[in-house]
Design an enzyme around this catalytic site. Structure first.
Site, PDB file in Angstrom:
ATOM      1  CB  CYS A 112      -3.653  -0.925   5.574  1.00 49.54           C
ATOM      2  SG  CYS A 112      -3.139  -0.252   7.162  1.00 49.54           S
ATOM      3  CD  GLU A 171      -1.686  -5.946  12.249  1.00 49.75           C
ATOM      4  OE1 GLU A 171      -2.577  -5.223  11.758  1.00 49.75           O
ATOM      5  OE2 GLU A 171      -1.666  -6.275  13.442  1.00 49.75           O
TER       6      GLU A 171
HETATM    7  P1  NAD Z   1       2.556  -7.407  -0.378  1.00 47.96           P
HETATM    8  O1  NAD Z   1       1.786  -8.523   0.208  1.00 47.96           O
HETATM    9  O2  NAD Z   1       2.738  -7.357  -1.838  1.00 47.96           O
HETATM   10  O3  NAD Z   1       4.032  -7.353   0.246  1.00 47.96           O
HETATM   11  C1  NAD Z   1       4.290  -7.424   1.642  1.00 47.96           C
HETATM   12  C2  NAD Z   1       5.609  -8.106   1.865  1.00 47.96           C
HETATM   13  O4  NAD Z   1       5.559  -9.422   1.328  1.00 47.96           O
HETATM   14  C3  NAD Z   1       6.806  -7.423   1.206  1.00 47.96           C
HETATM   15  O5  NAD Z   1       7.889  -7.418   2.117  1.00 47.96           O
HETATM   16  C4  NAD Z   1       7.098  -8.267  -0.011  1.00 47.96           C
HETATM   17  O6  NAD Z   1       8.470  -8.335  -0.316  1.00 47.96           O
HETATM   18  C5  NAD Z   1       6.613  -9.641   0.403  1.00 47.96           C
HETATM   19  N1  NAD Z   1       6.073 -10.374  -0.734  1.00 47.96           N
HETATM   20  C6  NAD Z   1       5.384  -9.875  -1.802  1.00 47.96           C
HETATM   21  N2  NAD Z   1       5.025 -10.858  -2.652  1.00 47.96           N
HETATM   22  C7  NAD Z   1       5.492 -12.013  -2.104  1.00 47.96           C
HETATM   23  C8  NAD Z   1       5.469 -13.379  -2.507  1.00 47.96           C
HETATM   24  N3  NAD Z   1       4.900 -13.759  -3.637  1.00 47.96           N
HETATM   25  N4  NAD Z   1       6.071 -14.273  -1.698  1.00 47.96           N
HETATM   26  C9  NAD Z   1       6.648 -13.918  -0.538  1.00 47.96           C
HETATM   27  N5  NAD Z   1       6.723 -12.635  -0.131  1.00 47.96           N
HETATM   28  C10 NAD Z   1       6.163 -11.688  -0.885  1.00 47.96           C
HETATM   29  O7  NAD Z   1       1.863  -6.085   0.193  1.00 47.96           O
HETATM   30  P2  NAD Z   1       2.222  -4.578  -0.131  1.00 47.96           P
HETATM   31  O8  NAD Z   1       1.909  -4.290  -1.551  1.00 47.96           O
HETATM   32  O9  NAD Z   1       3.587  -4.275   0.379  1.00 47.96           O
HETATM   33  O10 NAD Z   1       1.191  -3.808   0.799  1.00 47.96           O
HETATM   34  C11 NAD Z   1      -0.114  -3.543   0.398  1.00 47.96           C
HETATM   35  C12 NAD Z   1      -1.099  -4.391   1.151  1.00 47.96           C
HETATM   36  O11 NAD Z   1      -0.778  -4.428   2.535  1.00 47.96           O
HETATM   37  C13 NAD Z   1      -2.514  -3.832   1.109  1.00 47.96           C
HETATM   38  O12 NAD Z   1      -3.425  -4.887   0.965  1.00 47.96           O
HETATM   39  C14 NAD Z   1      -2.685  -3.173   2.454  1.00 47.96           C
HETATM   40  O13 NAD Z   1      -4.023  -3.052   2.885  1.00 47.96           O
HETATM   41  C15 NAD Z   1      -1.899  -4.073   3.324  1.00 47.96           C
HETATM   42  N6  NAD Z   1      -1.441  -3.359   4.501  1.00 47.96           N
HETATM   43  C16 NAD Z   1      -1.955  -3.705   5.697  1.00 47.96           C
HETATM   44  C17 NAD Z   1      -1.547  -3.011   6.823  1.00 47.96           C
HETATM   45  C18 NAD Z   1      -2.075  -3.342   8.186  1.00 47.96           C
HETATM   46  O14 NAD Z   1      -1.514  -2.837   9.142  1.00 47.96           O
HETATM   47  N7  NAD Z   1      -3.086  -4.164   8.323  1.00 47.96           N
HETATM   48  C19 NAD Z   1      -0.635  -1.974   6.709  1.00 47.96           C
HETATM   49  C20 NAD Z   1      -0.142  -1.661   5.455  1.00 47.96           C
HETATM   50  C21 NAD Z   1      -0.547  -2.368   4.344  1.00 47.96           C
END
Ligand code: NAD
Length: 457
Positions: free
Chosen positions: A244, A210
């Site tokens: 998102c 997602e």
């Molecule tokens: P992110 O990718 O930074 O983090 C998501 C998860 O991944 C967190 O639990 C984090 O701890 C982990 N993570 C972060 N960096 C990592 C790495 N290098 N290695 C392994 N794990 C890692 O995303 P975010 O900042 O939490 O959320 C924002 C993004 O999520 C935006 O792009 C938004 O559009 C998207 N989003 C999508 C939905 C959807 O339902 N499609 C919903 C909410 C947010």
């Protein structure tokens, strides 16, 4: 052996014991979870307010209500969804019966994002449990207070071999991803989604991603200007744009540009314009890293409303940018904050072509009263899901599978789609032994072949 390794091994043993396959037990666990959340609402409200200033009103409407609704739906539909379904067996196999048996996938990993920290973690997790899986949940570490409450609620009330929250940062997620899961459900950014996909491939683990992207809004000259501006501004500045499916940028038909920008300004004026104006309907930016990223996207020469920011308060006022082009920095990546760029167009075909030149977005919104225009955009532009004359609200319907396409993700959830996401449909052909026609066995003959051709027709 690490603690994570042990936990996964315990979950696998527990899953293999078949305990999670009992439907009554699954329903009992869903009820337990609902009750737990309801009893701890004040704690969750406090935590999320501390994390980024979210009000009780918005915590209920954008987080808890979705969870309650999903649990209620799952409790009523689970008995039907988890039954095997008979399908026709075909003449070739006569006499026989055929059926499709839903079965849980096994040990699942749910990785949550920070922007709706309760529902983006719990909703997929509880759907996985409903479908009969065990769950390891890794919520985002950024809203630290909320992550702590979630961990306490789950880990104090559920057995670790069934449902467990693992807290930690990117490194913890990477450690989790080293292991073999039967399903990974990830919500977050595109770059991390790509890493998750690669890690899952090593174990041939199916994934649901997602992700995000730049969700466009088509604003046609024939739209209801006042209602359109109101709905877009609400959807954009909810959660301070950290959604998102928030409208990322507007494509406004040139002939209504001035009138539409005035309508946007009038709506945006409902929000606080300074950090010292407390408001229940406006949030802080989650952290300084995101604050700095967002402020860098505000081109002062293009601001036509707002643009006020305060680093210490992590506050950015609702900001409208005009005369924006696809070359501006704000148009390069998903904004994920309270900045709304307005671009204009005179040819709908050109506007559609510009959108199609970008990666496929998670959402798209169309504001128009003209059926032909609406049909044209829906027909020509690919995106995860969206709405006509509305923004964002499609995700609140459990009848609409929620998910992206292309760069905005793969797979979907909410309602039956969620159950399917965490389920394998096992196809079974069952035959009696009282009759054993010779047709498929050697020696082959022309006569047998003729009969087979006839049966297969
Ligand atoms: P992110 O990718 O930074 O983090 C998501 C998860 O991944 C967190 O639990 C984090 O701890 C982990 N993570 C972060 N960096 C990592 C790495 N290098 N290695 C392994 N794990 C890692 O995303 P975010 O900042 O939490 O959320 C924002 C993004 O999520 C935006 O792009 C938004 O559009 C998207 N989003 C999508 C939905 C959807 O339902 N499609 C919903 C909410 C947010």
């Amino acid at each position: 052996m690490t603690a994570i390794h042990d936990l996964i091994a315990r979950q696998r043993d527990y899953f293999n014991s078949n305990a999670t396959k009992d439907i009554r037990l699954r329903i009992a666990h869903l009820r337990q979870l609902r009750d737990l959340i309801a009893r701890h609402e004040p704690e969750l409200n406090r935590a999320i307010r501390e994390d980024f200033g979210k009000s009780e009103f918005e915590t209920f409407t954008t987080e808890l209500s979705l969870i309650y609704h999903e649990i209620d739906l799952l409790i009523t539909r689970l008995p039907r969804w988890s039954k095997a379904k008979r399908v026709g067996a075909g003449l070739l196999n006569f006499p026989a019966k055929s059926y499709i048996m839903p079965e849980p996938l096994g040990v699942t990993l749910v990785i949550g994002a920070w922007n709706y920290p309760i529902q983006l973690s719990l909703l997929p997790a509880l759907t996985a449990l409903a479908a009969g899986n065990t769950v390891m949940l890794k919520p985002s570490e950024l809203p630290a207070h909320t992550a702590n409450v979630l961990a306490r609620l789950v880990n104090d009330h559920f057995a670790p071999e069934y449902f467990h929250v693992v807290q930690g940062d990117a490194q913890t997620t990477q450690e989790l991803l080293e292991h073999h899961f039967d399903k990974i459900f990830f919500t977050g950014s595109i770059p991390v989604g790509r890493m998750v996909y690669q890690a899952a491939a090593r174990h041939l683990t199916p994934v649901t991603l997602e992700l995000g992207g730049k969700s466009p809004v088509f604003v046609m000259a024939d739209c209801n200007i006042a209602v359109t501006a109101r709905r877009i501004v609400w959807a954009k500045f909810l959660n301070a744009g950290q959604t998102c499916v928030a409208p990322d940028y507007l494509l406004v038909e040139k002939s209504i540009e001035e009138r539409f920008i005035e309508a946007l300004k009038a709506e945006a004026a409902r929000y606080p314009q300074h950090p010292d104006t407390p408001a229940d309907h406006y949030l802080q930016i989650i952290n300084h890293r995101n604050f700095d990223r967002l402020v860098a996207l505000i081109d002062p020469t293009k601001v036509c409303f707002g643009g006020v920011h305060d680093r210490q308060a992590r506050f950015i006022s609702p900001t409208l940018l005009r005369d924006v082009t696809f070359d501006d920095a704000v148009m390069h990546d998903e904004i994920f904050g309270p900045i709304l760029p307005v671009l204009t167009f005179t040819s709908l075909d050109d506007a559609i072509a510009r959108v199609k030149a970008q990666p496929k977005p998670l959402s798209c919104y169309i504001y128009s009263e003209n059926k032909t225009t609406i049909r044209k955009i829906l027909h020509e532009v690919s995106f995860g899901g969206g709405a006509v004359n509305e923004s964002l609200m499609h995700l609140a319907s459990s009848n609409l599978p929620f998910g992206g396409v292309g760069a905005s993700g793969m797979g979907s959830y909410h309602g039956k789609a969620g159950f399917d996401t965490f389920t394998h449909y096992k196809s079974i052909l069952q035959k009696p032994t009282f009759w054993e026609p010779n047709l498929k066995y050697a020696p082959y003959s022309l006569q047998k072949l003729r009969l087979i051709r006839m049966l297969l027709r």
